[in-house]
Scaffold this motif. Sequence first.
Motif, mmCIF file in Angstrom:
data_model
loop_
_atom_site.group_PDB
_atom_site.id
_atom_site.type_symbol
_atom_site.label_atom_id
_atom_site.label_comp_id
_atom_site.label_asym_id
_atom_site.label_seq_id
_atom_site.Cartn_x
_atom_site.Cartn_y
_atom_site.Cartn_z
ATOM 1 N N ALA A 3 45.522 43.319 29.479
ATOM 2 C CA ALA A 3 45.477 44.776 29.394
ATOM 3 C C ALA A 3 45.492 45.394 30.786
ATOM 4 N N GLU A 4 44.880 44.712 31.743
ATOM 5 C CA GLU A 4 44.836 45.217 33.114
ATOM 6 C C GLU A 4 46.225 45.207 33.734
ATOM 7 N N SER A 5 47.040 44.169 33.441
ATOM 8 C CA SER A 5 48.370 44.097 34.034
ATOM 9 C C SER A 5 49.330 45.080 33.370
ATOM 10 N N GLU A 6 49.027 45.510 32.121
ATOM 11 C CA GLU A 6 49.895 46.437 31.418
ATOM 12 C C GLU A 6 49.523 47.889 31.677
ATOM 13 N N ARG A 7 48.452 48.159 32.393
ATOM 14 C CA ARG A 7 47.992 49.522 32.609
ATOM 15 C C ARG A 7 48.960 50.285 33.499
ATOM 16 N N ASN A 8 48.887 51.594 33.393
ATOM 17 C CA ASN A 8 49.692 52.446 34.266
ATOM 18 C C ASN A 8 49.060 52.454 35.643
ATOM 19 N N GLU A 135 34.258 54.901 33.148
ATOM 20 C CA GLU A 135 35.013 54.857 34.405
ATOM 21 C C GLU A 135 34.516 53.722 35.288
ATOM 22 N N PHE A 136 33.191 53.508 35.289
ATOM 23 C CA PHE A 136 32.633 52.427 36.096
ATOM 24 C C PHE A 136 33.182 51.080 35.650
ATOM 25 N N THR A 137 33.199 50.822 34.346
ATOM 26 C CA THR A 137 33.706 49.528 33.871
ATOM 27 C C THR A 137 35.193 49.373 34.180
ATOM 28 N N ARG A 142 39.210 46.870 37.886
ATOM 29 C CA ARG A 142 40.326 46.966 38.837
ATOM 30 C C ARG A 142 39.958 46.340 40.178
ATOM 31 N N MET A 143 38.718 46.579 40.600
ATOM 32 C CA MET A 143 38.281 46.045 41.890
ATOM 33 C C MET A 143 38.204 44.519 41.850
ATOM 34 N N ARG A 148 40.504 39.055 43.030
ATOM 35 C CA ARG A 148 41.081 37.788 42.554
ATOM 36 C C ARG A 148 42.511 37.628 43.024
ATOM 37 N N GLU A 149 43.266 38.707 42.985
ATOM 38 C CA GLU A 149 44.664 38.656 43.437
ATOM 39 C C GLU A 149 44.730 38.314 44.922
ATOM 40 N N THR A 150 43.850 38.899 45.713
ATOM 41 C CA THR A 150 43.820 38.622 47.142
ATOM 42 C C THR A 150 43.410 37.176 47.395
ATOM 43 N N ARG A 151 42.442 36.672 46.650
ATOM 44 C CA ARG A 151 41.996 35.298 46.811
ATOM 45 C C ARG A 151 43.104 34.310 46.455
ATOM 46 N N GLN A 152 43.883 34.615 45.407
ATOM 47 C CA GLN A 152 44.969 33.724 44.994
ATOM 48 C C GLN A 152 46.086 33.715 46.024
ATOM 49 N N LYS A 153 46.325 34.841 46.685
ATOM 50 C CA LYS A 153 47.365 34.895 47.717
ATOM 51 C C LYS A 153 46.987 34.051 48.928
ATOM 52 N N LYS A 154 45.690 34.001 49.256
ATOM 53 C CA LYS A 154 45.245 33.236 50.420
ATOM 54 C C LYS A 154 45.355 31.738 50.175
#
Length: 155
Positions: A3-8, A135-137, A142-143, A148-154
């Motif tokens: 759901a996170e990857s499909e979000r606008n 909004e917090f959740t 997103r954060m 995780r995306e940054t960690r996977q790139k490293k």
Amino acid sequence: MSAESERNPLPFEPNKKRQKPKTKAQVPIVKEELSSETKQKKPPFTKQEMAIPQVVSQRMIRRVAWLCGVPTILGILTLVVSYLLIIYTDIKLPPILVLLVNMGLFGLGVLGISYGVLSASWDEDRVGTRLGLNEFTTNWGRMVAGWRETRQKKV
């Protein structure tokens, strides 16, 4: 996660993906190309693409002012009131009690900064709720996804 990857994307999120830098094996080094390449080197995103919109930033500032300012002011008032009680009355407060209450209120102020930013709606068109739990959740997810995306790139 799906759901996170499909979000606008948010208005201040860049539309294009960053490209990985090419390794030396992929790019033949030619002196003429190197000099022209260094002259035309541009950042991957412009300042306008990376900037937080004014509406969202004002919303964050208001929340932080309330959620950080109120406990911090109460922490300062705790010191003043305890001093006045000791000087002008016969009430003797234990110093450890004053310290713990003060530290607790200042700690709430520090947490208020984080919660104020994360509980504000990051969408320009939507104000969000008063407490900002939804909004917090959303923003926390997103954060974490960005971490995780940054960690996977490293790796």
